[in-house]
Enzyme design. Structure first.
Site, PDB file in Angstrom:
ATOM      1  N   PHE A  84      28.214  62.750   3.929  1.00 51.47           N
ATOM      2  CA  PHE A  84      28.914  63.824   4.638  1.00 51.47           C
ATOM      3  C   PHE A  84      29.420  64.854   3.654  1.00 51.47           C
ATOM      4  O   PHE A  84      29.969  64.502   2.602  1.00 51.47           O
ATOM      5  CB  PHE A  84      30.170  63.292   5.337  1.00 51.47           C
ATOM      6  CG  PHE A  84      29.931  62.253   6.386  1.00 51.47           C
ATOM      7  CD1 PHE A  84      29.858  60.903   6.055  1.00 51.47           C
ATOM      8  CD2 PHE A  84      29.833  62.603   7.724  1.00 51.47           C
ATOM      9  CE1 PHE A  84      29.669  59.931   7.022  1.00 51.47           C
ATOM     10  CE2 PHE A  84      29.656  61.638   8.707  1.00 51.47           C
ATOM     11  CZ  PHE A  84      29.569  60.293   8.353  1.00 51.47           C
ATOM     12  N   ASP A  85      29.338  66.110   4.016  1.00 51.44           N
ATOM     13  CA  ASP A  85      30.089  67.151   3.324  1.00 51.44           C
ATOM     14  C   ASP A  85      31.532  67.014   3.813  1.00 51.44           C
ATOM     15  O   ASP A  85      31.798  66.370   4.842  1.00 51.44           O
ATOM     16  CB  ASP A  85      29.493  68.522   3.681  1.00 51.44           C
ATOM     17  CG  ASP A  85      30.316  69.675   3.150  1.00 51.44           C
ATOM     18  OD1 ASP A  85      30.402  70.705   3.832  1.00 51.44           O
ATOM     19  OD2 ASP A  85      30.915  69.542   2.048  1.00 51.44           O
ATOM     20  N   GLY A  86      32.463  67.609   3.116  1.00 52.02           N
ATOM     21  CA  GLY A  86      33.865  67.470   3.494  1.00 52.02           C
ATOM     22  C   GLY A  86      34.328  68.564   4.426  1.00 52.02           C
ATOM     23  O   GLY A  86      34.496  68.364   5.638  1.00 52.02           O
TER      24      GLY A  86
END
Lengths: 359, 215
Positions: A202-204
């Site tokens: 996941f990107d943040g």
């Protein structure tokens, strides 16, 4: 995005229970021992579209060039030919593997992944889709073939936790309705993915978290961003569209930990963020902690490109809100999924893009 | 309002082919004696709503199936599950009207094939009822074929609530073999049908009178 699926008390509850019991009888009587799918409220429901599950690029072109009738006729003519795997295929196989492991440890539990085919294909195309699903032995027992209508209502009816599609408009609609969703892209080269562990990256910002900090970067620049993040280190970020999905994964992970399987857990999660650990990383980790969520590996790139790192991680799926990162990941063989949320949609490589007028 | 939508189908059929014979012919039948006394107002009411009812039929409860057969009824629509069951057992294909459909205006006649919707499996399947069911389905299928896939005034939907993908798939193929090309399909695999049905908004529910299509 409800964390807990509320028990649905409908007027037809009696008939619902009858169906439920009857379904058990039907599945138990099947020669191939396929388990009855779990109740939607107990399961982590993943809805995949036909074009993410299978490679339908050629057929799609036929539809665009020659229209619906020719396209359906072609599909019916070829319905005994299985289609090739699409971008979500490895992800689905990895989900199935987790289910197998969960069933070994908890034979009576319904806390499993439930994969639903959610397509607006015409039902006649469905025969080829089902034949293809059978060819690969995929455990997909539920589907909606809406013949052109929007899937959003059906996504809600199945209490969907994650929706994957090739159609960014549908994905945007789903996100607006509070359903975690992403647009999938086929990687440009093949990658060797784990067959024993589901790996999700996941990107943040604007994926797990809201885009509040990204707005600051875009509008005021990096320095202001660093100052802001330091100042508000202890204030949790607001949640983003994929937070609930990470939470659902965490819940299943804990079932393995409870049985002493932490070292052998078939689910692994990664945070891959452009933030830098020193100057803006703490807030992110503290936010996750405040939510009671764990992420197995947090990788802070401090602005470096994500592609090479993802190539090493080899996730079955990587979620990011910025097309720039999606492109970079795709090039190096990572299966990427774009989350069309937040301020990142209005920018490309740091420049504000002209928004086309909405139809 | 199922009748309005059926009329719309007739209109579109005639648009496609002004010499079309295969149209929907609507007969209103009632066994309620109070309603029969109000016959004048019922007839007026239907006229006022612009409904083209070709015949009105008043009969006693015991005789209503005979009336259906005398009038050559190919599909009997009712909101009463028992009436539907009785008619099916006697060889007149029946469908349930969705009570909620009156509140949902639609340009499209939505026909739902739903296994075991109201009638118990096997209860309605005499050889006679199967034959009439199949011939009615074939006609429905023919009517549907007169329109393209896009923008059709008739839409066929299949919902299977209990079995898995394979049973749904074989029902799709059986219907196809009878000439009925289903447009939408939903396989619930035991999930509650309420939420899905409320989205589908069918006008007509065709169910186990058409069961055992492989037979």
């Amino acid at each position: 995005m409800s964390e807990i699926k509320a028990e649905e008390k409908t007027a037809g509850e009696n008939s619902g229970e009858q169906d439920w019991e009857a379904a058990k009888a039907v599945f138990d009587s099947l020669k191939t021992k396929v388990p009855r799918p779990p109740k939607p409220q107990n399961a982590v429901t993943i809805a995949v579209s036909s074009r993410t599950l299978f490679n339908m690029v050629a057929e799609r072109k036929l539809y665009e060039d020659e229209g619906l009738e020719k396209y359906v006729a072609f599909q019916v003519e070829h319905e005994n030919e299985p289609m090739k795997p699409g971008p979500a295929f490895p992800f689905v196989k990895a989900l199935m593997n987790v289910n197998t492991r969960l069933r070994e440890l908890y034979p009576d539990s319904e806390e499993l992944f439930d994969i639903v085919l959610m397509t607006n294909n015409h039902a006649q195309v469905g025969v080829r889709l089902i034949n293809s699903i059978n060819h690969y032995g995929l455990t997909i027992e539920r589907f909606c073939m809406t013949g052109g209508k929007s899937p959003i209502g059906y996504l809600k009816a199945y209490m969907t936790n994650l929706y994957l599609s090739k159609d960014s408009e549908k994905v945007t609609d789903a996100i607006e309705e509070g359903i975690a969703a992403a647009t999938m892209f086929m990687p440009e080269k093949e990658s060797d993915l784990s067959s024993t562990q589901l790996r999700v990256a996941f990107d943040g910002d604007a994926v797990l978290f809201s885009d509040e900090s990204e707005i600051i970067v875009k509008q005021h620049g990096l320095d202001t961003f660093f100052e802001h993040e330091k100042e508000f280190e202890n204030k949790p970020l607001a949640q983003g569209p994929l937070k609930c999905f990470l939470e659902a994964l965490g819940k299943l992970q804990r079932k393995f930990y409870a049985k002493n399987e932490r070292m052998n857990c078939p689910i692994r999660t990664f945070l891959v963020t452009a933030r830098s650990a020193a100057s803006s990383g703490a807030r992110v980790l503290k936010t996750l902690r405040s939510w009671g969520l764990e992420i197995d590996e947090a990788l802070f790139l401090a602005g470096a490109p994500k592609g090479p790192l993802l190539e090493k991680i080899r996730p079955h799926i990587f979620f990011d809100d910025q097309m720039f990162h999606i492109e970079g990941a795709k090039e190096l063989g990572t299966i990427s999924a774009h989350v069309p949320y937040g301020i990142g949609q209005k920018y490309n490589k740091g420049k504000l893009i002209e928004q086309p007028k909405k139809k | 309002m199922a009748s309005k939508v059926l009329q719309r189908v007739n209109e579109r059929l005639l648009e496609e082919n002004p010499a079309e014979h295969q149209l929907f012919d609507i007969i209103l039948i009632t066994t309620d004696s109070w309603q029969q006394q109000q016959s004048f107002s019922i007839i007026n009411s239907t006229r006022r709503h612009g409904l083209e009812v070709s015949r009105f039929c008043f009969s006693k409860e015991e005789d209503f199936i005979e009336s259906l057969m005398q009038n050559n009824v190919q599909l009997f629509l009712t909101t009463d599950g028992n009436e539907a069951l009785q008619a099916t057992q006697q060889g007149v294909p029946s469908a349930l009207l969705d009570k909620n459909s009156a509140s949902c205006p639609s340009e499209q006649l939505r026909v739902l094939f739903c296994e075991d919707a109201i009638i118990q499996p096997h209860a309605g399947s005499t050889a006679a009822s199967q034959k009439s069911a199949q011939s009615f389905l074939a006609q429905l299928g023919q009517i549907r074929q007169k329109f393209g896939m896009f923008n059709s005034p008739v839409c066929f939907t299949l919902v299977t609530s209990r079995g898995g993908k394979d049973s749904c798939c074989s029902t799709l193929k059986s219907l196809r073999a009878l000439g009925v090309s289903v447009d939408e399909a939903y396989c619930l695999g035991g999930a509650p049908r309420g939420p899905i049905l409320s989205l589908l908004r069918p006008h007509l529910l065709l169910s186990d009178g058409f069961g055992q299509l492989d037979g």
